[in-house]
Scaffold this active site. Structure first.
Site, PDB file in Angstrom:
ATOM      1  N   GLU A   1       0.792  -1.234   0.000  1.00 53.22           N
ATOM      2  CA  GLU A   1       0.000   0.000   0.000  1.00 53.22           C
ATOM      3  C   GLU A   1       0.827   1.290   0.000  1.00 53.22           C
ATOM      4  OE1 GLU A   1      -2.830  -0.531   3.197  1.00 53.22           O
ATOM      5  OE2 GLU A   1      -3.586  -2.385   2.336  1.00 53.22           O
TER       6      GLU A   1
ATOM      7  N   ASN B   1       2.261  -4.504  -3.477  1.00 50.91           N
ATOM      8  CA  ASN B   1       0.847  -4.865  -3.359  1.00 50.91           C
ATOM      9  C   ASN B   1       0.047  -3.621  -2.969  1.00 50.91           C
ATOM     10  OD1 ASN B   1      -1.048  -7.139  -3.052  1.00 50.91           O
ATOM     11  ND2 ASN B   1      -1.025  -6.736  -0.851  1.00 50.91           N
TER      12      ASN B   1
ATOM     13  N   HIS C   1     -10.159  -5.769  -2.914  1.00 50.23           N
ATOM     14  CA  HIS C   1     -11.253  -5.624  -1.942  1.00 50.23           C
ATOM     15  C   HIS C   1     -12.373  -4.851  -2.635  1.00 50.23           C
ATOM     16  CE1 HIS C   1      -8.965  -7.384   1.259  1.00 50.23           C
ATOM     17  NE2 HIS C   1      -7.963  -6.540   1.047  1.00 50.23           N
TER      18      HIS C   1
ATOM     19  N   GLU D   1      -5.924 -10.436  -2.358  1.00 50.10           N
ATOM     20  CA  GLU D   1      -6.772 -10.351  -1.156  1.00 50.10           C
ATOM     21  C   GLU D   1      -8.243 -10.247  -1.547  1.00 50.10           C
ATOM     22  OE1 GLU D   1      -5.426  -7.231   1.500  1.00 50.10           O
ATOM     23  OE2 GLU D   1      -3.316  -7.634   1.068  1.00 50.10           O
TER      24      GLU D   1
ATOM     25  N   ASP E   1     -12.011 -10.107  -2.014  1.00 47.93           N
ATOM     26  CA  ASP E   1     -13.330 -10.304  -1.401  1.00 47.93           C
ATOM     27  C   ASP E   1     -14.268  -9.285  -2.022  1.00 47.93           C
ATOM     28  OD1 ASP E   1     -12.518  -7.993   0.067  1.00 47.93           O
ATOM     29  OD2 ASP E   1     -12.184  -9.126   1.901  1.00 47.93           O
TER      30      ASP E   1
HETATM   31  O1  9MR Z   1      -7.135  -9.293   7.588  1.00 47.70           O
HETATM   32  C1  9MR Z   1      -6.370  -8.403   8.345  1.00 47.70           C
HETATM   33  C2  9MR Z   1      -7.120  -8.093   9.624  1.00 47.70           C
HETATM   34  O2  9MR Z   1      -7.250  -9.240  10.422  1.00 47.70           O
HETATM   35  C3  9MR Z   1      -6.419  -7.009  10.368  1.00 47.70           C
HETATM   36  O3  9MR Z   1      -7.207  -6.630  11.462  1.00 47.70           O
HETATM   37  C4  9MR Z   1      -6.171  -5.827   9.467  1.00 47.70           C
HETATM   38  C5  9MR Z   1      -5.437  -4.742  10.186  1.00 47.70           C
HETATM   39  O4  9MR Z   1      -4.973  -3.776   9.330  1.00 47.70           O
HETATM   40  O5  9MR Z   1      -5.426  -6.241   8.328  1.00 47.70           O
HETATM   41  C6  9MR Z   1      -6.141  -7.124   7.579  1.00 47.70           C
HETATM   42  O6  9MR Z   1      -5.522  -7.395   6.358  1.00 47.70           O
HETATM   43  C7  9MR Z   1      -5.270  -6.283   5.508  1.00 47.70           C
HETATM   44  C8  9MR Z   1      -4.042  -6.619   4.711  1.00 47.70           C
HETATM   45  O7  9MR Z   1      -2.987  -6.903   5.576  1.00 47.70           O
HETATM   46  C9  9MR Z   1      -3.664  -5.486   3.775  1.00 47.70           C
HETATM   47  N1  9MR Z   1      -4.758  -5.120   2.920  1.00 47.70           N
HETATM   48  C10 9MR Z   1      -6.025  -4.855   3.622  1.00 47.70           C
HETATM   49  C11 9MR Z   1      -6.391  -6.038   4.511  1.00 47.70           C
HETATM   50  C12 9MR Z   1      -7.741  -5.804   5.160  1.00 47.70           C
HETATM   51  O8  9MR Z   1      -7.685  -4.761   6.075  1.00 47.70           O
END
Ligand code: 9MR
Length: 393
Positions: free
Chosen positions: A208, A249, A285, A313, A315
């Site tokens: 990011e 990513n 996402h 990722e 969804d």
């Molecule tokens: O799935 C992850 C969640 O359990 C955490 O609480 C969250 C905290 O930032 O991160 C989530 O995963 C993220 C990923 O690492 C990066 N892209 C966005 C994802 C969803 O927030």
């Protein structure tokens, strides 16, 4: 399958003044756009047929009222196996994110470990900076190791996630007041130690880096080092594991636009300086009904740079409550995304951000939204599953 809500006879009587009419035997009693009666005469049940049509079929107690506005019933019909169809389409993998707390849920782990469905997993949290180097020079690998062990035992690929990210970053990094040279060396130590420990993986090395308008996201890394922090991390990762596939990513780089253009320019700039970059990760996402139409063109523009692409990722969330119409749209949306990856040979794989709504991150972040994944919270496969299978066809 009949959709039934049994209610007491007294409740039924109370409702009667509101009931204008009931459909007769074999009559229509529901469906998209249907404004007629939604209940049936005694002895018949309003039975869901498809999102557009429900019909009064014989058989029910007279004090039972059925409605098509109850919980949806659509389920997947395919049992092809998502990894099976992905590999048959020439992809390297179809995978799922997972997280350590979920691993005590045996029915959950059974599906996660089914290599017909998933031949790749990504740790959702346990390889992030706050988990792996909570204080400077003190590394913790136990939780990440647990995910690696699971993947190894199952014979699944693993995607390391993530080395340098502005979030889930311990305050000793964020607030350390380090100068450029020291912060570069902190990145080098962190990435080389973690990538070395988890050798032989695919890695989301930098996560990011951009704002929505394609400008650089301000973070301690960017503010202190400038854009060069990306190459610093990639070089450290490459030195630690020459065989790892190294990715940058980001989210909202699914379709073409300013943020995707920024990613294209970053890859070009890394290549120009000889920094190691193997792939672009499109997080994916997405929102039901709002999948960008330019996904394939966008994947193609990344692939044209000579790097691989992965959807990392995926969804596709909806505004709750779940309806059959939303599930059908979600199925089409999953198919659209998968078909776009399928059409581009350099798109090597797809990972969903966990596979069941039971463990999705969505409801905790987007109020009133959820049901984003192909399995529901009870591990039933949703129509989205069929959409994925169709996308790989
Ligand atoms: O799935 C992850 C969640 O359990 C955490 O609480 C969250 C905290 O930032 O991160 C989530 O995963 C993220 C990923 O690492 C990066 N892209 C966005 C994802 C969803 O927030």
């Amino acid at each position: 399958m009949a959709l039934k809500y049994s209610i007491s006879f007294a409740t039924l009587l109370a409702l009667l003044p509101l009931a204008t009419a009931q459909s007769g035997a074999w009559g229509q009693c529901g469906g998209d756009g249907w404004t007629g009666p939604t209940t049936c005469i005694a002895g018949y049940t309003c039975t869901y047929s498809n999102p557009w049509y429900s019909q009064c079929l014989p058989g029910t107690a007279s004090a039972t009222v059925s409605t098509t506005t109850s919980a949806p019933t659509s389920t997947a019909t395919s049992s092809a196996g998502l990894a099976v169809v992905a590999k048959a389409a020439g992809k390297l993998y179809f995978g799922s994110a997972t997280d350590n707390p979920e691993l005590s849920d045996a029915p959950y782990v059974a599906i996660l470990s089914d290599t017909k469905e998933f031949n790749q997993i990504t740790p959702g949290n346990s390889m992030k900076w706050d988990a792996t180097e909570p204080s400077r020079g003190t590394f913790r690998f136990a939780n990440g190791d647990a995910i690696v062990d699971l993947a190894k035992n199952n014979g699944q690929l693993l995607r390391g996630h993530t080395c340098v990210w502005h979030s889930q970053l311990p305050s000793w990094v964020t607030n350390g007041g380090f100068n450029n040279a020291t912060l570069q060396s902190i990145i080098q130590t962190h990435c080389s130690t973690v990538v070395d420990h988890y050798k032989g993986q695919i890695w989301d090395v930098v996560n990011e880096p951009f704002n929505e308008d394609g400008t650089w996201r301000t973070s301690v890394f960017y503010n202190t080092i400038g854009p060069e922090y990306v190459a610093v991390a990639l070089r450290a990762a490459r030195a630690a594991d020459p065989n790892a596939k190294l990715y940058v990513n980001d989210y909202n780089i699914d379709g073409t636009g300013a943020k995707s253009t920024a990613m294209v320019n970053l890859v070009k700039s890394l290549q120009a300086q000889g920094a190691p970059i193997d792939g672009v990760g499109i997080q994916g996402h997405l929102i039901v009904g709002q999948v960008p139409t330019t996904i394939q063109a966008n994947i193609e523009q990344f692939a044209a740079l000579g790097v691989e692409v992965a959807i990392t990722e995926l969804d596709i969330r909806m505004t709750l409550p779940v309806t059959d119409a939303l599930l059908q749209q979600q199925k089409r949306d999953y198919q659209t995304v998968i078909a776009a990856c399928n059409a581009v040979p350099k798109c090597v794989g797809v990972t969903i951000w966990d596979y069941t709504d039971k463990y999705s991150w969505v409801p905790s972040v987007f109020n009133g939204q959820g049901a984003a994944l192909p399995w529901d919270a009870n591990f039933n496969k949703k129509p989205a599953y069929d959409g994925i299978v169709a996308g790989f066809a």
